[in-house]
Design an enzyme around this catalytic site. Structure first.
Site, PDB file in Angstrom:
ATOM      1  N   LYS A  79      -9.360  -6.377  -2.787  1.00  6.26           N
ATOM      2  CA  LYS A  79      -8.099  -6.118  -2.239  1.00  6.26           C
ATOM      3  C   LYS A  79      -8.401  -6.287  -0.769  1.00  6.26           C
ATOM      4  CE  LYS A  79      -5.017  -2.108  -2.114  1.00  6.26           C
ATOM      5  NZ  LYS A  79      -5.194  -0.564  -2.079  1.00  6.26           N
ATOM      6  N   SER A 154      -0.964   0.982  -4.637  1.00  5.36           N
ATOM      7  CA  SER A 154      -0.770  -0.288  -3.669  1.00  5.36           C
ATOM      8  C   SER A 154      -1.807  -1.414  -3.983  1.00  5.36           C
ATOM      9  CB  SER A 154      -1.299   0.095  -2.088  1.00  5.36           C
ATOM     10  OG  SER A 154      -2.479   0.568  -2.144  1.00  5.36           O
ATOM     11  N   SER A 178      -3.793   4.525  -5.653  1.00  7.39           N
ATOM     12  CA  SER A 178      -3.620   2.999  -5.845  1.00  7.39           C
ATOM     13  C   SER A 178      -4.877   2.428  -6.543  1.00  7.39           C
ATOM     14  CB  SER A 178      -3.828   2.603  -4.240  1.00  7.39           C
ATOM     15  OG  SER A 178      -2.616   2.823  -3.655  1.00  7.39           O
TER      16      SER A 178
HETATM   17  N1  GLN Z   1       1.227   5.537  -3.586  1.00  8.39           N
HETATM   18  C1  GLN Z   1       0.469   6.433  -2.755  1.00  8.39           C
HETATM   19  C2  GLN Z   1       1.002   6.061  -1.199  1.00  8.39           C
HETATM   20  O1  GLN Z   1       2.016   5.370  -1.205  1.00  8.39           O
HETATM   21  C3  GLN Z   1      -0.882   5.923  -2.742  1.00  8.39           C
HETATM   22  C4  GLN Z   1      -1.216   4.777  -2.046  1.00  8.39           C
HETATM   23  C5  GLN Z   1      -2.696   4.812  -2.185  1.00  8.39           C
HETATM   24  O2  GLN Z   1      -3.536   5.248  -2.707  1.00  8.39           O
HETATM   25  N2  GLN Z   1      -3.160   3.801  -1.255  1.00  8.39           N
HETATM   26  O3  GLN Z   1       0.541   6.723  -0.284  1.00  8.39           O
END
Ligand code: GLN
Length: 477
Positions: A79, A154, A178
Site C-alpha cells: 500500500k 482505504s 482499512s
Molecule cells: N474508514 C476509516 C476512515 O476513514 C478507516 C480508515 C483506515 O483504517 N485507514 O478513517
C-alpha cells in the site's frame, strides 16, 4: 500452471522445484498487471527495477542453495502509505505526488529479507482516510468481483490487487478498518494485528495511536506467513512490543474444539443487512459444529465507537499532517507572496476535500475550550470500549461478528455523504480503539454474488488463536 493464481507456499515451491523461476514469475505478474489493471486501478507505481533485481537474486540463490528463505521469489505489493527507498511514495495524495523517500519501511525490509519480490505500490484513499478508495487523488479502484462497486478502503488497491491475481500477498494499513473492510468487500483474508505487534516505522502516519500494518491474502495460512515475517520488536518504533513472535504457521492446525467463541448482540443490531446477518449466523453454526462453545457477550459501549473514533483519529491526523508544509516534503506551490501564503496555498492545492475536512474537525476537537468536551471525552470513551473487550475476554477466547453491515456498495453511492461513509465503519473501529487484533475472512456470498466477510477478534497479542480458528473455518468450508 496458472502462475498468478498461486499462494505463497505454492509460489515458493514452484521456484525451489525449478518449475518456474522468480524472474519468470515476476514477469508473469507484470504482464497480468499490464493487461488487467487499466480496468481496476489497483497500482499507482510499479517498482520494476527493484522487483526484477530481487527476483534475479533469488534465482541465483536457488541455483546455489536448496534452502530458500520462506518468501523466496514471492511477488508482493505494498500500500502506497509505506515508504520505499528510491521508489515514489504518494500516500494517494497530490501533496506527495513526487516524493521519493530516502529510506524503507521496516515491514517492507522484512518482507524483502525473507525473499519477497516487491512489484509496486498500491492505490489507497488519500492518507488512508476513507472506506471506498474514492478519496485517492489519482484514480478510484474498481472491485474485481464487480467493477461497478468499490473495493473498500482505504487499502482498496491492496485488496483489488490480490483479488485480481495481480500479487500473491499485499500489505495494507488499518486505522479504523482499512485492512479488514476491503478484505471483506473483495472476498479475502485481511488481518489487523495487535497494536505494537508490527513496527510502524516508515508508515506515513494518519492517527498514530490507531495505525497498524498487516497482510491481505487469499488464505489464512498466507496471512500467518506474512505476519510471522513482519512482526516483532523494531528499535526504530518505540511502540513495537518487546515480545517474542510465535510461529503462527506451526500453530494453525492445533484443534479448535473447546474454544469459547463470544457473540455480541451489539454487532447484530440496526443497519446490519439481512443477508450478511444470515451468512454470519451460518458461520457461527459451523464453529459450533466444530466443537466450539458459543457464548453470548456484551460490548455495551459499541454505540459510541464511531464518534469516539472520528474524534481521536481526526485530532491525531490534524497534528500528523502539519508536517506537510511545502518546506520539507513533496509539493510546494510557485509564486507565493510570503511564507504563510506558501503554506496556505501548498496545503490548499495539495490536500483533497476529505483530508481537509478531517484536519478541520481534528483541529477543532483539540482547540482550547473544546478539547475537554471532544478530544478528552473521546479518550474516556476509548477506555470504556477497551474495558468492554477486557470484560468479554474474561469469558471467551474469541469474539465473532460481521466485518461490515453490507457487502460492497456502488462507486459514487456514498461519496457525497461523509456521515453515511463513516457509519459503515461501525464494526471495525472498535478493535483499533482497543488495540486488539482482528481478522476478516470470507464466509459467503450475497444474492448479487458479492463476498461477505466475518470478523474474528482476539485478546491482545493472541493472533495465534484468531488464525487457528480462521484456518479451521476455511478448511471446514
Ligand atoms: N474508514 C476509516 C476512515 O476513514 C478507516 C480508515 C483506515 O483504517 N485507514 O478513517
Amino acid at each position: 500452471m496458472n502462475l498468478t493464481g498461486l499462494t505463497i507456499d505454492a509460489a515458493r515451491a514452484a521456484i525451489s522445484q525449478g518449475k518456474t523461476s522468480a524472474l519468470a514469475l515476476a514477469e508473469a505478474f507484470y504482464a497480468k498487471i499490464d493487461s488487467d489493471d487499466p480496468k481496476i486501478g489497483a497500482y499507482l507505481i510499479l517498482s520494476k527495477e527493484r522487483g526484477l533485481e530481487k527476483a534475479s537474486e533469488i534465482d541465483r540463490l536457488a541455483k546455489e542453495d536448496d534452502k530458500l528463505p520462506p518468501l523466496a521469489g514471492v511477488p508482493v505489493a505494498i500500500k502506497d502509505v509505506m515508504v520505499t527507498k528510491g521508489v515514489r511514495t504518494t500516500a494517494g495524495s497530490k501533496i506527495l505526488g513526487n516524493y521519493v523517500p530516502p529510506y524503507d519501511c521496516t515491514a517492507v525490509v522484512r518482507l524483502e529479507a525473507a525473499g519477497a519480490v516487491v512489484l509496486g505500490k498500491l492505490n489507497c484513499d488519500e492518507f488512508a482516510m476513507g472506506s471506498s478508495n474514492e478519496n485517492s487523488a489519482f484514480k478510484p479502484v474498481h472491485n474485481p468481483r464487480d467493477l461497478s462497486r468499490v473495493p473498500g478502503g482505504s487499502s482498496g488497491g491492496s485488496a483489488a490487487a490480490i483479488a485480481a491475481d495481480m500479487a500473491v500477498a499485499a500489505l495494507g494499513s488499518d486505522t479504523g478498518g482499512s485492512i479488514r473492510q476491503p478484505a471483506s468487500f473483495c472476498g479475502l483474508v485481511g488481518l489487523k494485528p495487535t497494536y505494537g505487534r508490527v513496527s510502524r516505522y516508515g508508515l506515513i502516519a494518519f492517527a498514530s495511536s490507531l495505525d497498524h500494518i498487516g497482510p491481505l491474502t487469499k488464505t489464512v495460512k498466507d496471512a500467518a506467513i506474512v505476519l510471522r515475517t513482519i512482526a516483532g520488536r523494531d528499535p526504530m518504533d518505540s511502540t513495537s512490543a518487546e515480545l517474542p513472535v510465535p510461529d503462527y504457521v506451526a500453530e494453525l492446525d492445533k484443534p479448535v474444539k473447546g474454544l469459547k467463541i463470544g457473540v455480541a448482540k451489539e454487532y447484530f443490531g440496526e443497519g446490519l443487512e439481512a443477508e450478511t446477518r444470515s451468512a454470519i449466523e451460518t458461520a457461527i453454526q459451523k464453529f459450533a459444529a466444530m466443537g466450539c462453545e458459543i457464548v453470548n457477550v456484551s460490548l455495551p459501549h459499541t454505540k459510541y465507537a464511531i464518534p469516539a473514533y472520528y474524534l481521536v483519529a481526526t485530532a491525531e491526523a490534524s497534528s500528523n499532517l502539519a508536517r506537510f508544509d511545502g518546506v520539507r516534503y513533496g509539493l510546494r506551490v510557485k509564486g507565493a507572496r510570503s511564507l504563510s501564503d506558501m503554506y496556505r496555498r501548498t496545503r490548499d492545492e495539495g490536500f483533497g476535500a476529505e483530508v481537509k475536512r478531517r484536519i478541520m474537525l481534528g483541529t477543532y476537537a483539540l482547540s482550547a475550550g473544546y478539547c475537554d468536551a471532544y478530544y478528552l471525552k473521546a479518550q474516556r470513551v476509548r477506555t470504556l470500549l477497551t474495558g468492554d473487550f477486557e470484560d468479554a475476554f474474561k469469558k471467551v477466547d474469541l469474539i465473532v461478528g460481521p466485518t461490515c453491515p453490507t457487502p460492497a456498495f456502488k462507486l459514487g453511492e456514498k461519496v457525497d455523504d461523509p456521515l453515511a461513509m463513516y457509519l459503515a465503519d461501525i464494526y471495525t473501529v472498535t478493535a483499533n480503539l482497543a488495540g486488539i487484533p482482528g481478522i476478516s475472512i470470507p464466509v459467503g456470498k450475497s444474492k448479487d454474488n458479492l463476498p461477505i466477510g466475518m470478523q474474528i477478534f482476539g485478546k491482545h497479542f493472541d493472533e495465534s488463536t484468531i488464525l487457528r480458528a480462521a484456518h479451521a473455518y476455511e478448511k471446514a468450508a
